[in-house]
Each structure stands twice: as structure tokens, then as C-alpha cells.
Design a protein around this motif. Sequence first.
Motif, PDB file in Angstrom:
ATOM      1  N   ILE A  67       0.846  -1.203   0.000  1.00  0.00           N
ATOM      2  CA  ILE A  67       0.000   0.000   0.000  1.00  0.00           C
ATOM      3  C   ILE A  67       0.880   1.252   0.000  1.00  0.00           C
ATOM      4  O   ILE A  67       0.610   2.225  -0.713  1.00  0.00           O
ATOM      5  CB  ILE A  67      -0.941   0.006   1.240  1.00  0.00           C
ATOM      6  N   ASP A  68       1.934   1.203   0.791  1.00  0.00           N
ATOM      7  CA  ASP A  68       2.842   2.352   0.864  1.00  0.00           C
ATOM      8  C   ASP A  68       3.529   2.575  -0.483  1.00  0.00           C
ATOM      9  O   ASP A  68       3.706   3.703  -0.924  1.00  0.00           O
ATOM     10  CB  ASP A  68       3.877   2.100   1.970  1.00  0.00           C
ATOM     11  N   PHE A  69       3.878   1.494  -1.130  1.00  0.00           N
ATOM     12  CA  PHE A  69       4.577   1.576  -2.423  1.00  0.00           C
ATOM     13  C   PHE A  69       3.704   2.289  -3.466  1.00  0.00           C
ATOM     14  O   PHE A  69       4.170   3.142  -4.203  1.00  0.00           O
ATOM     15  CB  PHE A  69       4.930   0.152  -2.891  1.00  0.00           C
ATOM     16  N   PHE A  70       2.422   1.931  -3.482  1.00  0.00           N
ATOM     17  CA  PHE A  70       1.544   2.502  -4.501  1.00  0.00           C
ATOM     18  C   PHE A  70       0.904   3.825  -4.077  1.00  0.00           C
ATOM     19  O   PHE A  70       0.656   4.694  -4.902  1.00  0.00           O
ATOM     20  CB  PHE A  70       0.444   1.501  -4.884  1.00  0.00           C
ATOM     21  N   ALA A  71       0.607   3.949  -2.775  1.00  0.00           N
ATOM     22  CA  ALA A  71      -0.151   5.129  -2.348  1.00  0.00           C
ATOM     23  C   ALA A  71       0.635   6.048  -1.421  1.00  0.00           C
ATOM     24  O   ALA A  71       0.100   7.068  -0.974  1.00  0.00           O
ATOM     25  CB  ALA A  71      -1.437   4.671  -1.646  1.00  0.00           C
ATOM     26  N   GLY A  87       2.881   5.535   4.086  1.00  0.00           N
ATOM     27  CA  GLY A  87       3.704   5.293   5.280  1.00  0.00           C
ATOM     28  C   GLY A  87       3.262   3.986   5.910  1.00  0.00           C
ATOM     29  O   GLY A  87       2.443   3.244   5.334  1.00  0.00           O
ATOM     30  N   ALA A  88       3.791   3.695   7.114  1.00  0.00           N
ATOM     31  CA  ALA A  88       3.419   2.435   7.798  1.00  0.00           C
ATOM     32  C   ALA A  88       1.922   2.452   8.104  1.00  0.00           C
ATOM     33  O   ALA A  88       1.435   3.350   8.786  1.00  0.00           O
ATOM     34  CB  ALA A  88       4.226   2.290   9.070  1.00  0.00           C
ATOM     35  N   LEU A  89       1.229   1.463   7.584  1.00  0.00           N
ATOM     36  CA  LEU A  89      -0.232   1.421   7.724  1.00  0.00           C
ATOM     37  C   LEU A  89      -0.611   0.430   8.826  1.00  0.00           C
ATOM     38  O   LEU A  89      -0.344  -0.769   8.702  1.00  0.00           O
ATOM     39  CB  LEU A  89      -0.828   0.969   6.385  1.00  0.00           C
ATOM     40  N   ASP A  90      -1.217   0.953   9.886  1.00  0.00           N
ATOM     41  CA  ASP A  90      -1.572   0.082  11.008  1.00  0.00           C
ATOM     42  C   ASP A  90      -3.010  -0.405  10.838  1.00  0.00           C
ATOM     43  O   ASP A  90      -3.942   0.163  11.397  1.00  0.00           O
ATOM     44  CB  ASP A  90      -1.406   0.844  12.325  1.00  0.00           C
ATOM     45  N   MET A  91      -3.169  -1.478  10.068  1.00  0.00           N
ATOM     46  CA  MET A  91      -4.519  -1.982   9.767  1.00  0.00           C
ATOM     47  C   MET A  91      -5.246  -2.463  11.018  1.00  0.00           C
ATOM     48  O   MET A  91      -6.432  -2.235  11.186  1.00  0.00           O
ATOM     49  CB  MET A  91      -4.430  -3.146   8.768  1.00  0.00           C
ATOM     50  N   ILE A  92      -4.531  -3.180  11.871  1.00  0.00           N
ATOM     51  CA  ILE A  92      -5.187  -3.811  13.022  1.00  0.00           C
ATOM     52  C   ILE A  92      -5.376  -2.827  14.169  1.00  0.00           C
ATOM     53  O   ILE A  92      -6.343  -2.910  14.922  1.00  0.00           O
ATOM     54  CB  ILE A  92      -4.357  -5.036  13.491  1.00  0.00           C
ATOM     55  N   GLY A  93      -4.456  -1.883  14.297  1.00  0.00           N
ATOM     56  CA  GLY A  93      -4.505  -0.965  15.437  1.00  0.00           C
ATOM     57  C   GLY A  93      -5.336   0.274  15.205  1.00  0.00           C
ATOM     58  O   GLY A  93      -5.602   1.033  16.129  1.00  0.00           O
TER      59      GLY A  93
END
Lengths: 439, 316
Positions: B163-167, B170-176
Amino acid sequence: MRSWRTALAAAGIAAFSFTSASAQDKEITLCWAAWDPANALVELSKDFTTETGIKMKFEFVPWTNFADRFLNELNSGGKLCDLLIGDSQWIGGGATYGHYVKLNDFFEQEGISMDDFLPATVRAYSTWPKGEPNYYALPAMGDALGWVYRKDWFENPDIQAAFKEKTGRDLAPPATWTELKEVAEFFQGREIDGKKVYGVSIFTERGSEGITMGATAALYSWGFKYENTPGKYDMDSAVNSPESVEALEFYKSLYECCVPPGYSDAYMVANLDAYKSGQVAMMMNWFAFWPGLAKDENVGGDKTGFFVNPKQNVEASTLGGQGISVVSYSEKKDLALQYIKWFAKPEVQKKWWSLGGYSCHNSVLNDPDFASTAPFAADFLKAMSGVQDFWQEPIYAELLQAMQKRVHDYVVADKGTAQEALDQLIADWTISFEDDGKL
Amino acid sequence: MTTGAIDNLADKAAKSTPFGMVRRMRGLSDRAIAWLFIAPTVFLLLAINIFPLIWTVYLSFTNFRANQPGREVRWIGTRNYERIFGSEDIWGYLQATAHFVVWTMVIQVIIGFGLALLINRNFRGASFWTTVILIPMMLSPAVVGVFWTYIYQPQTGIFSYIIDFFANTGALDMIGSVGLAPWSIIIVDTWMWTPYIMILCLAGLRSIPDYLYEAAEIDRANALQKFWYITLPRVLPFLMLAVLFRGIENFKMFDMVVELTSGGPGSTTELASINLKREAFEKWRTGFSSAFAVILFVTVFGLGNIYVKALNRVKS
């Protein structure tokens, strides 16, 4: 000839069955959590087998399933465990529902005195109702929440200078929560040895007891009390006092500013992983892990320093640790009691400490050389002198789950305010105590 | 088969029946023998299904706690139900469950049907890709939950990296993250169970006789018309059946979500079944949790019935 052979074979089988049956009779099972001290206990218990001929079998369950597994075992009257090192909060239920054998007569008969153990641990791990001389466990594993820090980073002149420039004071292990946050903020996102590091790892776990144990470390230091009058369950203005609200807000701010990314569900193991992999400058965890950490090849030795839970308004630490109890459903209670008798001996307690277990025996703790036996020994004594525990009521699990929800909702999910979280917690606990006939 | 052949078969069966059994059965009517044969099943059904259900309904009106066997069990009327219906938290869990069920169904139906249409084209390697697509479905939900926690890990997980590569997020915290966590479980469930929808849709597609399309060709129907008037109506019963099964499964979703988020952050992904387990086996509020279980049962049963009626209408 053939019948003679058959008879001999039958006699052999009978003899084998007899010996294996009696060997099995002379075996007891000890149940505990799967962690470093459990390995030390396995080592220690070899002496018991040598001394008595009673074999030891161990049933260790990871902390995340520990309560579920063994409370279910007790509630169903299971015979798996002859001895159980159960969490301190279980003592109320263990005594009230008859899961644990009351040990007063046995202690008296065998000359085991509770005065030989640290009073705080006797109260926390052995007695029910709290402080009454009704003993359902022998203090087995003293423990409290403590902290470690990267001593090598704290002693690095460049880092020290940068910290001094930023804060105007010397970089040192924090003595208060305010200092702890200041240090954590300083390290957050800093590059050390070419790697981005973070400030602190704290407990945020949702499922079992993690965030409650972490948040209470702050709450106790701010002066949090469960009741205004002990034993009256009058929680309003104690649980949600202005100091408690401030402490919870502080814990949330620490979570928001200074933990590594993705730290929304972390407990003991996650914290250890973060610290051992060099991600964080400081870590909250239980003293039980310090012997293993001191020997760790990446961060052990001179790289790690220890400090007790910082004070804010008062000096206090969250209690960990457990007592060892004889399970009343066991069919080998007499053998299990022999283990308790053996374990209470001062020389066994000394060896227990030397192997990495935390003895609660005065002969170990009051030894003049105790503080020099390990880099964290003095801190352990200090922490144990100010420990506070969660409710130890028979319905503790219900009370714990309510706190897990309210605190996690506020701290991690950013739902509502600290005041609302604590008010709702009182409402939850009031219902629980009403249902239990205490209110 | 002719009547003579049937008689012959019956004669053979009678001759091969052991004599002891013949003696015992003698004098019993056909109906009695039928009851004798189904009695074990009926007994088992009563013992492990019906009785517990009735017992749960009874417990839901009491203050019973399974971990306090000596405690007096009191009849407290509808108090447990009142507490449940008056609890904002419970409504929150039900909303989280509805969000999960509805979105997983919508997304899985679209992707599953699309994949089925694609696979049905019988391109080269279609069998291989069918097998590959089916793999997630064969894994244990608990294992899937655990390894997706690594995939979602903000610093080292591949999901955040992509996701960071394309959009450039930054670090995406999906669960938190409160906003992302509900979608994190939807994504994993979709990854795991879309193949199930696909396979049922594929069965529907393969059951459509070619002559219907040939007739449509003669009538000069375009692709959209063929899809709308032939494909969709013929596949719809299969699709609805798949949605029924998956809907019920997701309504009681537990293991995957527990391993992935533990119901967090806070209670954001605490589905009804997770809360039910906490009430029943962590807090040991057996009476209360029985009431909650009854409500969930009635809800699923009611919705299931309405759905089955709709399904029958579509079929007819």
C-alpha cells in the motif's frame, strides 16, 4: 512346558503392570504458565524427586491461554493438576469455590510459618479473605511490574549530549512517569546505529489482562484506589478520582507518542521481542523476565539496566507473581503436600532464587548479600515493598474483562474520555458486585 | 425395475436376514420397525440439540453461573434480556457483526461471481488457477488469522509495504486503527472465502444448458441481455445458497477475528460471538450469555427463514 511359559509371561506382565502403576502413583502434576521461571522450576524439582522418589510431571500453558485453560480445569473439577501455581487474582475464587485446599492445619502440623515469607506476598498470594490468616497457597513466585532500559544508549556521550540539549537535564533512568515520557519522546523516531528506534514498549493487549496490568502501573503511581473503604466496594471517587483520570490520560498519551508502530495489542512476549530486537529504549514487563534478559546475547549484560515502576504521586508497582496451591480435586493431595513442605525449606528457596525463580522467603530476601546477587535484586525488593494487586474477588475475571474493555476503548481506540471510561468501569463493576451479592 | 425383480430382491433380503433378528422383529409393524431404526438418531438429536436448546432458554431467565456450582440458582425473569436490549455495548457488537457480515457478502459475491465467470471461459490453465484460488479456503481460520497479523504488521508486513509503495501512505496500522480494523477482518475473510462463492457460482454456470445461449444468439440477444436473462437467473439460486451458508458462518465468526484483532482496538471488531464467548467462558455469566445466545439464535433463525423463503421464490 507351554503352560509354564505362559505362567511366567503372565507373572512378568503382572509385575510390570504393578511397577508402572506404583510409579504412576508416585507422580504428581504441577500446572503453571510456560515461561522462563517454569524452566527453572523443572530444574529445581529434580531435587524433590531425588529426595522423595516422587516423580514430577509439568503442564505448562502459554500466558495467553493460561487463565482460560486452568480456570476451566478448576471449574470443571478436573484432576489434571495436583499442584497449581495460579495467578494471584485466582485466590478468592480458589478459596470460595473450594478449588484449593486450605493449608492452615498442614502448615501448623509441619511447622511452616507464614512469618518466614515477605508479608506483602503472603497477603497477595496466600490469604482469603485478604489479610485474614486463612492460607490457600504458599508464596511461590514473587513478581512485580518493572522496567528495563538500554543502558548502552543511555551512556552514549552523543545521545547524552543531545538529550541534555533538548531537555536541559542529564539522561538517566526515569524516576517519575513524567521523566519516563520525556525520555521516551526523546528516543521516539531517533536513529541509533543506523536503525530507527522508538521510545517505549508498554502493555496494550486486549484479550487477557495486558492493558489493565500496564495502565494500573500508572494508576497506582498516581494513587489509584479500588475502594474508599477497603471491603465496602464504595468505588465512586476512588476509581474515578481526578488523579486516576490524570493517570489514564497520561498512559494514553504515552501510547500515542512513544510506542513502535502497530503496538495496539502487545503484552509480555511482544514487549520482549521489541526490546530484544533493539527497537525500543525502554520496556515495561515483569521482573520474572529479568534473569533471562540479563543473559540475552543481544541486549544482556552491560547493555541493559533496570528500574522500578516510576513514582508520580506515590511509589507503587503492579503486583505479579503467584502462590502454589494444592488442587482439592487431586487424588494425590498427600504427595502434593509433600512438595509444598519441601518447597518451603529455606535451602530450596535459596536454590530457587539462584536458578532464576523469585523466592518470597525472608531467608533469601533478608540476606545481606541479596541485593548484590543480581543487577535487579535491589529493585525487586523495592518493588515488592509497594505492590498493589487487582481485585482478587471470586468474580475477578468479570471485573478484569470490564477493565480491559473500558481501558482499551479509551487508550487504544480513542473512544470517549478518561473520565467516561472510569465512570463506565464503576458502572460495570457495580453490576458485577450486585450480581455477586456484595452490593 | 419390474415388480417381479423387486419381489426377488425383497426375497433375497429376507433370506439373508439373520434368524435371530427375524425372530425379534416378528410381530412388529412396518411403522414400528421404522421407528426402531430412526430412534437412535431421534434420541441423539434430542440429547445434543433439542435438550440443550431448551435448557439454554431456561438458563437465560436465571442468574446461573457455571463456575459457581453451589450457588443458588434464582429465577430472575426477563432481567438478562432487559440488560442486553438496554446495553449500548451489545448494540455495538451487533453493529460490528452486521458491518462484517454485510460487507463480506457484498464483496465476496461480486468477486466470487466475477472469478466464476472468468474460470467458466475455460481458458488454458483454468483448472490450475481454480486449484490455486481454492487454496485459502482449505486453511484453518485460526492459522489464517495468525499469519495475517504478520502480513498486516506495519513495519515488516507485506500489506503495508504494498500500500505504501503505490499510495505512499507510510506504515499502515490496519489492526490498530479504529477506522481500518473492521476492514482488515473483511479483507482476510474475503481472501479466504471468496473461492467458496466462486465454486458454487461455477457449479451454477456449468449447469446452464448451451441451447439457451444458442437460442438467445438466434434472437440476436447481446452479451448483457444474455447475462441478465439467462446467466443471472440460472446462477441466482446457487449464489443465494452460497450467501446463506456464508452469512450464517460469518454471523458466528470467531476464530479468525480473535487471532487477528482480539476484538480490538477497543471493541471495534468485537463481534457478537466473541463477546458471547467472553461473557460465557471468561466472565462466567452463564444466565446472561444464555439470553444473548437465544437472541442471536432467534435472529439468525428468523433471518435465515426469511431468506430461505426468498430463495424458494427465486427457484420457483
